[in-house]
Every structure is written in structure tokens, then in C-alpha cells.
Design an enzyme around this catalytic site. Structure first.
Site, PDB file in Angstrom:
ATOM      1  CG  ASP A   1      11.353 -19.073  -6.168  1.00 42.97           C
ATOM      2  OD1 ASP A   1      10.937 -18.480  -4.887  1.00 42.97           O
ATOM      3  OD2 ASP A   1      10.504 -18.976  -6.869  1.00 42.97           O
TER       4      ASP A   1
ATOM      5  CB  VAL B   1      15.912 -10.279  -2.682  1.00 45.77           C
ATOM      6  CG1 VAL B   1      16.256  -8.917  -2.332  1.00 45.77           C
ATOM      7  CG2 VAL B   1      14.896 -10.941  -1.864  1.00 45.77           C
TER       8      VAL B   1
ATOM      9  CG  ASP C   1      11.751 -17.389   2.194  1.00 45.82           C
ATOM     10  OD1 ASP C   1      10.668 -17.078   2.879  1.00 45.82           O
ATOM     11  OD2 ASP C   1      11.474 -17.572   0.729  1.00 45.82           O
TER      12      ASP C   1
ATOM     13  CE  LYS D   1      11.210  -7.933  -0.619  1.00 46.45           C
ATOM     14  NZ  LYS D   1      10.303  -8.306  -1.973  1.00 46.45           N
TER      15      LYS D   1
ATOM     16  CG  ASP E   1       6.568  -8.955   0.216  1.00 45.63           C
ATOM     17  OD1 ASP E   1       7.202  -7.825   0.294  1.00 45.63           O
ATOM     18  OD2 ASP E   1       6.035  -9.441  -0.978  1.00 45.63           O
TER      19      ASP E   1
HETATM   20  P1  IMP Z   1       4.057 -12.615   2.099  1.00 48.06           P
HETATM   21  O1  IMP Z   1       2.857 -13.316   2.411  1.00 48.06           O
HETATM   22  O2  IMP Z   1       3.540 -11.380   1.362  1.00 48.06           O
HETATM   23  O3  IMP Z   1       4.722 -12.091   3.331  1.00 48.06           O
HETATM   24  O4  IMP Z   1       4.928 -13.403   1.399  1.00 48.06           O
HETATM   25  C1  IMP Z   1       6.047 -14.076   1.686  1.00 48.06           C
HETATM   26  C2  IMP Z   1       6.469 -14.729   0.687  1.00 48.06           C
HETATM   27  O5  IMP Z   1       6.491 -14.369  -0.780  1.00 48.06           O
HETATM   28  C3  IMP Z   1       8.061 -15.438   0.991  1.00 48.06           C
HETATM   29  O6  IMP Z   1       7.809 -16.589   1.578  1.00 48.06           O
HETATM   30  C4  IMP Z   1       8.357 -15.643  -0.280  1.00 48.06           C
HETATM   31  O7  IMP Z   1       8.033 -17.046  -0.833  1.00 48.06           O
HETATM   32  C5  IMP Z   1       7.767 -14.692  -1.228  1.00 48.06           C
HETATM   33  N1  IMP Z   1       8.619 -13.440  -1.636  1.00 48.06           N
HETATM   34  C6  IMP Z   1       8.261 -12.105  -1.242  1.00 48.06           C
HETATM   35  N2  IMP Z   1       9.384 -11.436  -1.594  1.00 48.06           N
HETATM   36  C7  IMP Z   1      10.282 -12.141  -2.102  1.00 48.06           C
HETATM   37  C8  IMP Z   1      11.425 -11.544  -2.904  1.00 48.06           C
HETATM   38  O8  IMP Z   1      11.926 -10.778  -2.919  1.00 48.06           O
HETATM   39  N3  IMP Z   1      11.978 -12.893  -3.517  1.00 48.06           N
HETATM   40  C9  IMP Z   1      11.372 -14.146  -3.498  1.00 48.06           C
HETATM   41  N4  IMP Z   1      10.253 -14.482  -2.827  1.00 48.06           N
HETATM   42  C10 IMP Z   1       9.767 -13.525  -2.427  1.00 48.06           C
HETATM   43 MG    MG Z   2       8.528 -18.462   1.436  1.00 47.68          MG
END
Ligand code: IMP
Ligand code: MG
Length: 186
Positions: free
Chosen positions: A163, A157, A104, A135, A107
Site C-alpha cells: 500500500d 513500491v 510482501d 530490498k 526492508d
Molecule cells: P521492515 O520491518 O523494515 O523489513 O519493513 C517491512 C514492512 O514495511 C513491509 O511488510 C511493508 O509493510 C513495509 N514496507 C517496506 N517497504 C515498503 C515499500 O516499498 N512499499 C510498501 N510497504 C513497504
Molecule cells: Mg507487510
């Protein structure tokens, strides 16, 4: 649960724009993998579910789907800790298969980087990442992303699979949460 309109800051990506871009991604993947006989889409639960089901309908070549569930340790629902736990692993062998991870949002990159590391040890023919949202400003670890739906600013978002505290995944658009309003009402 409250009506999302109470804390919706703005609609960042409306439904039609999402669907148009997903159709483009599906067409691109269909071209890029034409002639490959063993394409596997791996959806990262739960956020990737709506994206997967719309994307696969736009892919015109044969493929299989699988699911993985991953969560990060330690922190609340809004940030990654860098350590991930696989709570549902694949049911199939991916050796010699062409794998596309369907996410999805990326981040910090911690989650998908850990999944890529793990699955790469299982000797797929190829493995790449397809994310609906990116992002990029928040990246902590480099992640090779082959397909991106939309690059978005650093805002929280929700909707279309994403969610807030486990709810609102069903909305057909991507909205920005007004965190002041969200926190004020909870
Ligand atoms: P990362 O490991 O920091 O890249 O995080 C990724 C996960 O964090 C995604 O798969 C989402 O489940 C959650 N996430 C990050 N940003 C958002 C957001 O803006 N809204 C909802 N879930 C987010
Ligand atoms: Mg996710």
C-alpha cells in the site's frame, strides 16, 4: 483517492512476471516440502495477502493457511521502528509443524526478524521466510530468507498487496512511487 497513474514512476514488475515467478516459487516449495505432512503457510497481513493467495494455488502439496497482523510502533507508514506489535496472533499451535512465513517485502528486516523470534519459541518443526520482494540494501538486522521472488532497489513500491497510505493494494503489478508527484498532489 487519486488515480495511481498520477504518481506512478514506473512499473517495476509487471503482472506476468510476478505470476511466472510465483509459479516457480510454488513449484520449488512443493518439491522442498514433499512428504512433509503438516505444512502451514503464515501470511503476514495485510501486504502478503495477494502473494499468499496466488502462491498457495501453485503449491501442489496439502497445506493449511493462517494469518498474523503485525505493525511497527512509532513511525509513519513507510519505515519500521524496530519495535513491533502483534495485533492478530495465530489461532493454532505450530509445535512440530513446518511453517513458512509469507511476506510482501523485507526492508530493514525488523518486522520479520521479530516475528521469527516470537514463533521460534513455539517449537515449530521448521520455520522459514518466503518474501515476494527484498530490498537487501536496506537490511538493518540479518534475516535468513529461504525464498525470494525478486530483489529490488531501494525505492518505495506499491501494488500487488503493498500500500501507499492504505490504498492501491489491489493493483496486479508492482509500481514505483514518484514521491515528488505523490506529495505534490496530497
Ligand atoms: P521492515 O520491518 O523494515 O523489513 O519493513 C517491512 C514492512 O514495511 C513491509 O511488510 C511493508 O509493510 C513495509 N514496507 C517496506 N517497504 C515498503 C515499500 O516499498 N512499499 C510498501 N510497504 C513497504
Ligand atoms: Mg507487510
Amino acid at each position: 483517492m487519486r488515480d495511481y497513474r498520477e504518481f506512478l514512476g514506473e512499473v517495476l514488475i509487471p503482472e506476468e512476471k510476478l505470476q511466472t515467478r510465483i509459479a516457480e516459487l510454488g513449484a520449488q516449495i512443493s518439491r522442498d516440502y514433499a512428504g512433509k505432512s503438516d505444512l502451514l503457510l503464515v501470511c503476514i497481513l495485510r501486504g502478503g495477502v495477494l502473494f499468499l493467495t496466488d502462491l498457495m494455488r501453485r503449491i501442489t502439496i496439502p497445506h493449511a493457511i493462517e494469518f498474523m497482523a503485525v505493525s511497527s510502533y512509532g513511525v509513519g507508514g513507510r519505515e519500521s521502528s524496530g519495535k513491533i506489535r502483534i495485533s492478530l496472533d495465530l489461532n493454532v499451535d505450530i509445535q512440530n509443524r513446518d511453517v513458512i512465513l509469507v511476506e510482501d517485502i523485507i526492508d530493514s528486516g525488523q518486522t520479520i526478524a521479530a516475528v521469527l523470534d516470537l514463533l521460534s519459541t513455539r517449537k515449530p518443526a521448521s520455520i522459514c521466510v518466503c518474501t515476494l520482494l527484498d530490498k537487501a540494501d536496506r537490511r538493518e538486522v540479518p534475516v535468513p530468507v529461504k525464498y525470494t521472488g525478486f530483489s529490488i532497489p531501494n525505492k518505495f513500491v506499491f501494488g500487488y498487496g503493498l500500500d501507499i497510505d492504505d490504498y492501491y493494494r489491489n493493483l496486479p503489478f508492482i509500481g514505483v512511487v514518484d514521491l515528488n508527484k505523490y506529495q505534490a498532489g496530497s
